[in-house]
Design a protein around this motif. Structure first.
Motif, PDB file in Angstrom:
ATOM      1  N   ASN A 232     -20.193  -7.832   5.977  1.00  0.00           N
ATOM      2  CA  ASN A 232     -21.254  -8.589   6.649  1.00  0.00           C
ATOM      3  C   ASN A 232     -20.632  -9.402   7.769  1.00  0.00           C
ATOM      4  OD1 ASN A 232     -23.344 -10.430   7.365  1.00  0.00           O
ATOM      5  ND2 ASN A 232     -24.238 -10.240   5.320  1.00  0.00           N
ATOM      6  N   TYR A 275     -27.204 -14.898  -4.161  1.00  0.00           N
ATOM      7  CA  TYR A 275     -28.231 -14.504  -3.191  1.00  0.00           C
ATOM      8  C   TYR A 275     -28.742 -15.738  -2.458  1.00  0.00           C
ATOM      9  CZ  TYR A 275     -32.521 -12.592  -1.191  1.00  0.00           C
ATOM     10  OH  TYR A 275     -33.511 -12.219  -0.309  1.00  0.00           O
ATOM     11  N   THR A 318     -21.395 -10.171  -7.035  1.00  0.00           N
ATOM     12  CA  THR A 318     -22.128  -9.411  -6.016  1.00  0.00           C
ATOM     13  C   THR A 318     -22.746 -10.436  -5.066  1.00  0.00           C
ATOM     14  OG1 THR A 318     -22.647  -7.630  -7.578  1.00  0.00           O
ATOM     15  CG2 THR A 318     -23.981  -7.760  -5.580  1.00  0.00           C
ATOM     16  N   SER A 320     -25.265 -10.914  -1.660  1.00  0.00           N
ATOM     17  CA  SER A 320     -26.237 -10.237  -0.806  1.00  0.00           C
ATOM     18  C   SER A 320     -27.063 -11.248  -0.027  1.00  0.00           C
ATOM     19  CB  SER A 320     -27.167  -9.357  -1.644  1.00  0.00           C
ATOM     20  OG  SER A 320     -28.154  -8.740  -0.823  1.00  0.00           O
ATOM     21  N   SER A 322     -29.809  -9.778   1.821  1.00  0.00           N
ATOM     22  CA  SER A 322     -30.860  -8.857   2.238  1.00  0.00           C
ATOM     23  C   SER A 322     -31.927  -8.766   1.153  1.00  0.00           C
ATOM     24  CB  SER A 322     -30.269  -7.467   2.510  1.00  0.00           C
ATOM     25  OG  SER A 322     -31.281  -6.482   2.539  1.00  0.00           O
ATOM     26  N   HIS A 324     -34.201  -6.423   0.954  1.00  0.00           N
ATOM     27  CA  HIS A 324     -34.261  -5.016   0.542  1.00  0.00           C
ATOM     28  C   HIS A 324     -33.143  -4.707  -0.449  1.00  0.00           C
ATOM     29  CE1 HIS A 324     -35.067  -0.721   0.843  1.00  0.00           C
ATOM     30  NE2 HIS A 324     -33.769  -0.530   1.044  1.00  0.00           N
ATOM     31  N   HIS A 325     -31.948  -5.207  -0.156  1.00  0.00           N
ATOM     32  CA  HIS A 325     -30.815  -4.982  -1.063  1.00  0.00           C
ATOM     33  C   HIS A 325     -31.055  -5.676  -2.398  1.00  0.00           C
ATOM     34  CE1 HIS A 325     -26.225  -5.323  -1.880  1.00  0.00           C
ATOM     35  NE2 HIS A 325     -26.692  -4.181  -2.330  1.00  0.00           N
ATOM     36  N   SER A 328     -33.089  -3.579  -4.710  1.00  0.00           N
ATOM     37  CA  SER A 328     -32.282  -2.495  -5.261  1.00  0.00           C
ATOM     38  C   SER A 328     -31.362  -3.009  -6.368  1.00  0.00           C
ATOM     39  CB  SER A 328     -31.467  -1.842  -4.142  1.00  0.00           C
ATOM     40  OG  SER A 328     -30.572  -0.890  -4.658  1.00  0.00           O
ATOM     41  N   LEU A 329     -30.754  -4.172  -6.157  1.00  0.00           N
ATOM     42  CA  LEU A 329     -29.800  -4.716  -7.122  1.00  0.00           C
ATOM     43  C   LEU A 329     -30.454  -5.049  -8.455  1.00  0.00           C
ATOM     44  CD1 LEU A 329     -27.803  -7.104  -4.759  1.00  0.00           C
ATOM     45  CD2 LEU A 329     -26.941  -5.001  -5.798  1.00  0.00           C
TER      46      LEU A 329
END
Length: 744
Positions: A232, A275, A318, A320, A322, A324-325, A328-329
């Motif tokens: 990123n 997140y 993890t 993130s 995003s 959208h991500h 998924s996660l």
């Protein structure tokens, strides 16, 4: 006998006739969403085409009627027979077409009414008391009336109407039939019993994954974190990377110190999702734009240091930014988030913020409530219990945009220890002691500062109305600024200010290492920069706020879920650090400011890092939270132990925060349950004329008028914050915890 009509009367008659005919057509038109014999899967656009004919006719007649009415209202204009003739002639142009359209649409409306009548007749004969519904010629499903599933029928009715409102229902096999809805409500959600012949099973997202067997070992490297965030390249992530890398040696050394500790609990390796919702979506785009224009960086400091802590502690991360991500996660179903996730949540902990909390709720459906005990919310200014419980906040005037999530108050993690009701996460301060600086170089006669001041305020609006205050300081010290200047923008700063423009974090720290004084302007409130300046050997000079700022009188705090009264720009620095490192002055009193600056110049001050803001302190604090905080357990908290409790009865009108502080203790909300009983009043020799149990964030408490004693009915409202002139609060105090392992 004939009655002659004047032109105006003729217009009125024509207008009346058209209006009645239009209303008749509109009343006959039946919206198609009220019918049930349409094929499933039809788009809203397709469903709308069949009613356009009647609506077009009605609109045409309405327009014509409006035109006639307008002409009739124009009293100054006399309408001749020729005018009326022209108006009627314009209507006759398409008279035949309109007549055919009326005939065709009336036939269609008649057919629709026949179909509705037939459908209603058929439905009345096929619906029984047990709500048996036929979904095909050979298949029928019954909506079970099971007292163990009291809302099953209600949920079935809801999905029969709304199953197409979110694609996730079709993803899970719902096609509008009762059988498919019952299958979904029994296997994916848990509102209905299983079908006949099928065993009771836990929904996939409700199942518990196998426990981890790997232990969390203290790491001597931050490489796993670099691998997680290295893909990123945003400005915010570059800041996080740079800070982690710059402080890496100190984090690694803190890990070595913790590993050598004899009282460290060895934990299983946790799977952790980080997140920062403020960096995602549209909010994230705005935040990113501000990072390079002098915007707030305090949140990024926390995210960087939390990431480093969890990595050193040996957990599996993890990271993130995003939305959208994120979907998924966590295994979200395709759609708008009305349905649960597809399987059990694979993360033991999710650290996020208020924005991320909303993103999770919008992706997890029913699973959000099931897994919310695993969330940890980075919340810079804190959330008091009265604002956290939605029903209570709404009925007692505590509703704000940021509260009402109904979490355990300790799940909110703050920048500073604002209220013990939340968990103090903090950050690790930059320090003057670098690898290349030897201890003897910090002796007061060697470690010298330049006679300069650096002003805390990176945007010009922060300087408005502060020129006289800064001018007094500039007469004693060369005054520097780091204010962002857009290209081609003329500076509005005073001429005696030397502005460096917006600096990188490394260059800003170099400037602070030279500076004698770090000057606060009153805003921003409660940021990390003053603590880091003090750690680099600066004296922090800040304005006193009189009257104190709060949500009642200040736009910044308005809407924040806290009742705190802010008496200075940085209350923690004023109260817990104080002189000689922190001086608080009346900014409007030139003499007060001048005397403070001269006193600072006469004082030799070494770098100072509060224990709570060292790498060792933060690392141990995060380790303790992971070890002891289990919000998924239904049992009462066992940490801290009951032996830590110091029961105090406060005076009228004081919060438990103040009551405990007066005794050099700290309020511990996890111990409230140990004094929420009549025995606690007996222990304090209080004779109660009445004992009530209510939902009240001030309870347990005692009211001397009438000797009324109150117990707390809602555990989420146990609150160290909060006071009332008529109440003496029962307060669970304990000794402060020292977490700096290298300090005595």
């Amino acid at each position: 006998m004939r009655v002659a009509l004047r032109p105006r009367s003729g217009c009125l008659v024509l207008c009346l006739g058209l209006s009645v005919f239009t209303l008749l057509l509109q009343s006959l038109w039946v919206p198609l969403e009220m019918t049930r014999d349409e094929p499933t899967g039809r788009s809203p656009e397709e469903q709308g085409q069949r009613g356009l004919g009647v609506r077009r006719l009605a609109l045409r007649l309405e327009a014509l009627s409006a035109q006639v009415q307008k002409l009739s209202r124009e009293r100054e204009t006399k309408m001749s027979r020729d005018d009326l003739s022209l108006l009627l002639q314009s209507f006759r142009v398409d008279q035949q077409g309109l007549a055919r359209l009326v005939e065709r649409e009336l036939k269609r409306v008649s057919q629709r009414l026949d179909q509705l009548s037939h459908h209603h007749h058929h439905q009345s004969h096929t619906t029984h008391d047990n709500q048996r519904i036929h979904t095909g010629p050979n298949v029928e499903c019954e909506v079970p009336m099971d007292p163990a599933y009291p809302v099953c029928a209600e949920k079935v009715q809801f999905l029969q109407v709304h199953w197409q409102s979110d694609p996730c229902y079709a993803f899970y096999g719902v096609d509008g039939t009762t059988c498919s809805i019952l299958t979904y409500l029994s296997q994916t959600e848990d509102f209905c019993p299983p079908h006949l012949g099928k065993n009771q099973s836990t929904p996939p997202w409700h199942q518990t994954p196998p426990p981890y067997t790997k232990k969390a070992e203290i790491r001597a490297t931050l490489r796993p974190l670099y691998e997680v965030i290295g893909n990123n390249s945003s400005a915010a992530i570059r800041f996080i990377w740079s800070r982690v890398e710059r402080m890496s040696e100190r984090w690694i050394q803190a890990g070595v110190t913790l590993k050598q500790s004899s009282n460290r609990t060895v934990l299983p390796q946790m799977k952790v999702l980080l997140y920062p919702g403020a960096l995602a979506g549209n909010v994230g785009q705005r935040f990113e734009a501000m990072v390079e224009r002098g915007g707030p960086l305090g949140e990024l400091v926390q995210w960087a240091d939390l990431s480093a802590c969890l990595t050193i502690l040996g957990h599996n991360l993890t990271f993130s930014t995003s939305q959208h991500h994120l979907r998924s996660l966590i295994g979200a179903a395709p759609g708008r988030g009305s349905c649960p996730i597809q399987g059990p949540l694979t993360y033991d902990l999710i650290y996020t913020d208020y924005h991320g909390l909303a993103h999770l709720q919008g992706a997890m459906g029913l699973a959000f409530l099931h897994y919310q005990c695993r969330f940890r919310i980075l919340d810079s200014f804190g959330t008091e219990p009265a604002f956290n419980l939605g029903s209570y906040a709404n009925s007692h005037g505590y509703k704000t945009l940021w509260g009402s999530w109904g979490l355990q108050p300790l799940q909110y993690m703050t920048m500073f220890p604002h209220t013990p009701d939340n968990s103090f996460l903090g950050f690790a301060s930059e320090e003057a002691v670098r690898a290349e600086v030897r201890e003897e170089e910090l002796e007061s006669h060697i470690y010298k500062k330049d006679k300069i001041a650096v002003v805390y305020g990176k945007q010009e609006y922060m300087w408005q109305g502060k020129s006289e205050y800064v001018e007094v300081i500039s007469k004693e010290l060369e005054t520097h600024a780091t204010v962002y200047q857009p290209p081609g923008h003329a500076s509005a700063l005073p001429s005696f200010i030397r502005n460096h423009g917006l600096l990188t974090q490394e260059r800003f720290l170099q400037l602070l290492r030279r500076a004698k004084v770090f000057v606060g302007l009153g805003f921003p409130y409660e940021g990390p920069a003053p603590i880091e300046a003090i750690a680099l050997g600066c004296v922090f000079l800040q304005p006193r706020l009189d009257p104190p700022h709060s949500s009642d009188n200040n736009d910044f705090y308005k809407g924040k879920p806290t009742t705190r009264q802010i008496s200075s720009q940085h209350p923690y620095a004023e109260e817990f650090i104080g002189k000689p490192h922190v001086w608080t002055v009346d900014m409007t009193n030139r003499t007060d400011v001048q005397e403070a600056v001269r006193a600072i110049l006469r004082t030799e001050v070494k770098p100072f890092t509060p224990c709570d803001f060292s790498c060792e302190g933060m690392l141990k604090r995060v380790h303790d939270y992971i070890s002891h905080q289990n919000f998924c357990s239904k049992s009462v908290p066992v940490w801290p132990p009951e032996s830590a409790l110091r029961l105090h009865l406060g005076p009228l009108g004081q919060s438990c925060i103040s009551v405990c502080q007066r005794s050099s203790l700290v309020c511990e909300p996890a111990l409230f349950h140990r004094l929420n009983s009549p025995a606690a009043f007996t222990r304090l020799a209080i004779g109660c004329s009445s004992m009530v149990q209510e939902v009240n964030h001030l309870f347990p408490s005692y009211s001397p008028w009438g000797r009324h004693c109150g117990l707390q009915q809602e555990p989420l409202l146990f609150s160290c914050a909060g006071s009332d002139p008529s109440q003496r609060r029962l307060c669970p105090c304990r000794a402060r915890v020292v977490r700096c392992l290298n300090f005595p």
